[in-house]
Design a protein around this motif. Structure first.
Motif, PDB file in Angstrom:
ATOM      1  N   MET A  50       0.869   3.378  -6.463  1.00  0.00           N
ATOM      2  CA  MET A  50       2.185   3.748  -5.950  1.00  0.00           C
ATOM      3  C   MET A  50       2.133   3.700  -4.428  1.00  0.00           C
ATOM      4  O   MET A  50       1.103   4.008  -3.824  1.00  0.00           O
ATOM      5  CB  MET A  50       2.605   5.130  -6.442  1.00  0.00           C
ATOM      6  CG  MET A  50       4.089   5.409  -6.253  1.00  0.00           C
ATOM      7  SD  MET A  50       4.647   6.807  -7.281  1.00  0.00           S
ATOM      8  CE  MET A  50       6.402   6.812  -6.893  1.00  0.00           C
ATOM      9  N   VAL A  51       3.242   3.328  -3.822  1.00  0.00           N
ATOM     10  CA  VAL A  51       3.293   3.135  -2.374  1.00  0.00           C
ATOM     11  C   VAL A  51       3.738   4.432  -1.704  1.00  0.00           C
ATOM     12  O   VAL A  51       4.839   4.924  -1.944  1.00  0.00           O
ATOM     13  CB  VAL A  51       4.259   1.981  -2.026  1.00  0.00           C
ATOM     14  CG1 VAL A  51       4.336   1.775  -0.520  1.00  0.00           C
ATOM     15  CG2 VAL A  51       3.790   0.699  -2.705  1.00  0.00           C
ATOM     16  N   PHE A  52       2.846   4.989  -0.864  1.00  0.00           N
ATOM     17  CA  PHE A  52       3.117   6.238  -0.159  1.00  0.00           C
ATOM     18  C   PHE A  52       3.072   6.006   1.350  1.00  0.00           C
ATOM     19  O   PHE A  52       2.570   4.996   1.830  1.00  0.00           O
ATOM     20  CB  PHE A  52       2.074   7.311  -0.516  1.00  0.00           C
ATOM     21  CG  PHE A  52       2.058   7.704  -1.956  1.00  0.00           C
ATOM     22  CD1 PHE A  52       3.004   8.579  -2.460  1.00  0.00           C
ATOM     23  CD2 PHE A  52       1.090   7.207  -2.816  1.00  0.00           C
ATOM     24  CE1 PHE A  52       2.993   8.963  -3.793  1.00  0.00           C
ATOM     25  CE2 PHE A  52       1.072   7.580  -4.156  1.00  0.00           C
ATOM     26  CZ  PHE A  52       2.025   8.459  -4.636  1.00  0.00           C
ATOM     27  N   HIS A  53       3.547   7.001   2.084  1.00  0.00           N
ATOM     28  CA  HIS A  53       3.457   6.951   3.543  1.00  0.00           C
ATOM     29  C   HIS A  53       1.996   6.899   3.975  1.00  0.00           C
ATOM     30  O   HIS A  53       1.110   7.471   3.335  1.00  0.00           O
ATOM     31  CB  HIS A  53       4.125   8.181   4.168  1.00  0.00           C
ATOM     32  CG  HIS A  53       5.606   8.222   3.970  1.00  0.00           C
ATOM     33  ND1 HIS A  53       6.438   7.219   4.417  1.00  0.00           N
ATOM     34  CD2 HIS A  53       6.400   9.145   3.376  1.00  0.00           C
ATOM     35  CE1 HIS A  53       7.684   7.527   4.102  1.00  0.00           C
ATOM     36  NE2 HIS A  53       7.688   8.690   3.457  1.00  0.00           N
TER      37      HIS A  53
ATOM     38  N   ARG B 175       3.894  -2.632   4.144  1.00  0.00           N
ATOM     39  CA  ARG B 175       2.955  -3.646   3.646  1.00  0.00           C
ATOM     40  C   ARG B 175       1.521  -3.122   3.648  1.00  0.00           C
ATOM     41  O   ARG B 175       0.743  -3.407   2.731  1.00  0.00           O
ATOM     42  CB  ARG B 175       3.089  -4.930   4.459  1.00  0.00           C
ATOM     43  CG  ARG B 175       4.344  -5.724   4.074  1.00  0.00           C
ATOM     44  CD  ARG B 175       4.902  -6.552   5.203  1.00  0.00           C
ATOM     45  NE  ARG B 175       3.971  -7.534   5.701  1.00  0.00           N
ATOM     46  CZ  ARG B 175       4.141  -8.206   6.853  1.00  0.00           C
ATOM     47  NH1 ARG B 175       5.225  -7.976   7.584  1.00  0.00           N
ATOM     48  NH2 ARG B 175       3.265  -9.096   7.247  1.00  0.00           N
ATOM     49  N   VAL B 176       1.163  -2.327   4.653  1.00  0.00           N
ATOM     50  CA  VAL B 176      -0.157  -1.683   4.654  1.00  0.00           C
ATOM     51  C   VAL B 176      -0.259  -0.721   3.470  1.00  0.00           C
ATOM     52  O   VAL B 176      -1.293  -0.657   2.790  1.00  0.00           O
ATOM     53  CB  VAL B 176      -0.421  -0.941   5.981  1.00  0.00           C
ATOM     54  CG1 VAL B 176      -1.714  -0.127   5.889  1.00  0.00           C
ATOM     55  CG2 VAL B 176      -0.506  -1.924   7.153  1.00  0.00           C
ATOM     56  N   ALA B 177       0.805   0.026   3.221  1.00  0.00           N
ATOM     57  CA  ALA B 177       0.801   0.964   2.094  1.00  0.00           C
ATOM     58  C   ALA B 177       0.648   0.227   0.766  1.00  0.00           C
ATOM     59  O   ALA B 177      -0.023   0.712  -0.159  1.00  0.00           O
ATOM     60  CB  ALA B 177       2.077   1.800   2.107  1.00  0.00           C
ATOM     61  N   ILE B 178       1.254  -0.947   0.657  1.00  0.00           N
ATOM     62  CA  ILE B 178       1.074  -1.766  -0.544  1.00  0.00           C
ATOM     63  C   ILE B 178      -0.379  -2.230  -0.643  1.00  0.00           C
ATOM     64  O   ILE B 178      -0.999  -2.181  -1.717  1.00  0.00           O
ATOM     65  CB  ILE B 178       2.041  -2.970  -0.533  1.00  0.00           C
ATOM     66  CG1 ILE B 178       3.483  -2.484  -0.688  1.00  0.00           C
ATOM     67  CG2 ILE B 178       1.686  -3.956  -1.649  1.00  0.00           C
ATOM     68  CD1 ILE B 178       4.535  -3.573  -0.469  1.00  0.00           C
ATOM     69  N   ALA B 179      -0.954  -2.671   0.487  1.00  0.00           N
ATOM     70  CA  ALA B 179      -2.362  -3.089   0.504  1.00  0.00           C
ATOM     71  C   ALA B 179      -3.268  -1.950   0.063  1.00  0.00           C
ATOM     72  O   ALA B 179      -4.243  -2.154  -0.676  1.00  0.00           O
ATOM     73  CB  ALA B 179      -2.746  -3.574   1.902  1.00  0.00           C
ATOM     74  N   ARG B 180      -2.954  -0.729   0.513  1.00  0.00           N
ATOM     75  CA  ARG B 180      -3.762   0.436   0.136  1.00  0.00           C
ATOM     76  C   ARG B 180      -3.721   0.655  -1.375  1.00  0.00           C
ATOM     77  O   ARG B 180      -4.746   0.929  -1.999  1.00  0.00           O
ATOM     78  CB  ARG B 180      -3.246   1.679   0.865  1.00  0.00           C
ATOM     79  CG  ARG B 180      -4.014   2.942   0.534  1.00  0.00           C
ATOM     80  CD  ARG B 180      -3.544   4.116   1.368  1.00  0.00           C
ATOM     81  NE  ARG B 180      -2.129   4.401   1.188  1.00  0.00           N
ATOM     82  CZ  ARG B 180      -1.463   5.318   1.896  1.00  0.00           C
ATOM     83  NH1 ARG B 180      -2.075   6.004   2.839  1.00  0.00           N
ATOM     84  NH2 ARG B 180      -0.176   5.533   1.663  1.00  0.00           N
TER      85      ARG B 180
ATOM     86  N   VAL C 229      -1.400  -9.173   2.467  1.00  0.00           N
ATOM     87  CA  VAL C 229      -0.041  -8.792   2.856  1.00  0.00           C
ATOM     88  C   VAL C 229       0.320  -9.289   4.257  1.00  0.00           C
ATOM     89  O   VAL C 229       1.333  -8.899   4.833  1.00  0.00           O
ATOM     90  CB  VAL C 229       0.171  -7.261   2.760  1.00  0.00           C
ATOM     91  CG1 VAL C 229      -0.062  -6.772   1.338  1.00  0.00           C
ATOM     92  CG2 VAL C 229      -0.704  -6.501   3.750  1.00  0.00           C
ATOM     93  N   GLY C 230      -0.548 -10.153   4.804  1.00  0.00           N
ATOM     94  CA  GLY C 230      -0.238 -10.796   6.075  1.00  0.00           C
ATOM     95  C   GLY C 230      -0.463  -9.941   7.308  1.00  0.00           C
ATOM     96  O   GLY C 230       0.159 -10.168   8.349  1.00  0.00           O
TER      97      GLY C 230
END
Length: 243
Positions: free
Chosen positions: A87-90, A147-152, A127-128
């Motif tokens: 899940m995408v978080f801050h 995008r960083v949160a998605i990478a995480r 994620v570029g």
């Protein structure tokens, strides 16, 4: 369809906050590799349903299964569950992009520092944002932070990804980068449940669209069925206001 084809199975899910009923007897299956987009007005229960899938919210009633294993049982290992549900978080504001992506790998998956760093850089590249690895969140745009949160989340090797309005706080010109990443995940076969108001994305990427209101699923079908031939007046009214 065999059980192994179902990634997420929600059965008779209900959720209340005090006297306020948010979800009412919701049942839906998400197949492996399927992209399900959930639409609905604010307060319809869509985000609460998403948060129940990884037990950020504890259901009041009903059952949820991930890959055939019940997660709503009394013996659920929540940390183990979250290894498989992304899940995408801050982001953590005091950590660089790379260290944000490394942290849970080290703490939850017990990966070595070297392995976590290698995977973090791979996912930032995906994620570029490899060239922004050493930037703090405050040095990144809102879209880059997402995008960083998605990478995480991807660094944890999830079996299913949950997105809750991943583009809602972004300026329009930043939305495209985030949606491009989500689109590439879908093309790569990632199972995804996406709460969004991005109708173009839903029409293009979703295998199935669900429309919720007042804590129930009002309508579901292919994007063509829901967008072009909605059966329910409430769906027609909702789509008419956002097109």
């Amino acid at each position: 369809m065999g059980e192994t084809d179902v990634m997420v199975s929600i059965q008779h899910l209900s959720k209340s906050f005090g006297d306020t009923v948010v979800l009412r007897d919701v049942s839906v299956d998400v197949k492996r590799g399927e992209v399900v987009v959930v639409l609905g007005p604010s307060g319809s229960g869509k985000s609460t349903m998403l948060r129940c899938i990884n037990l950020l919210e504890k259901p009041t009633g009903g059952h949820i299964f991930i890959e055939g294993v019940e997660i709503t049982g009394p013996d659920t290992n929540v940390d183990k569950l979250r290894e498989h549900v992304g899940m995408v978080f801050h982001l953590f504001p005091h950590l660089t992009a790379k260290k944000n992506v490394m942290l849970a790998q080290r703490k939850v998956l017990k990966r070595s520092n070297e392995e976590a760093e290698r995977i973090a850089l791979e996912q930032l590249e995906r994620v570029g944002l490899a060239e922004r690895a050493d930037y703090l969140p405050a040095q990144l745009s809102g879209g880059q932070q997402q995008r960083v949160a998605i990478a995480r989340a991807l660094a944890m090797d999830p079996h299913v990804m949950l997105f809750d309005e991943a583009t809602s706080a972004l300026d329009p010109e930043l939305v495209r980068g985030v949606l491009d990443v989500m689109r590439s995940l879908a093309e790569g076969g990632m199972t995804m449940v996406v709460v969004t108001h991005e109708m173009g994305f839903a029409r293009e990427v979703a295998d199935r669209v669900i429309f919720m209101e007042d804590g129930v699923i009002v309508e579901e079908g292919t994007p063509t069925e829901v967008f072009d031939h909605p059966k329910h007046e409430r769906t027609k009214d909702f789509l008419g206001h956002i097109k």
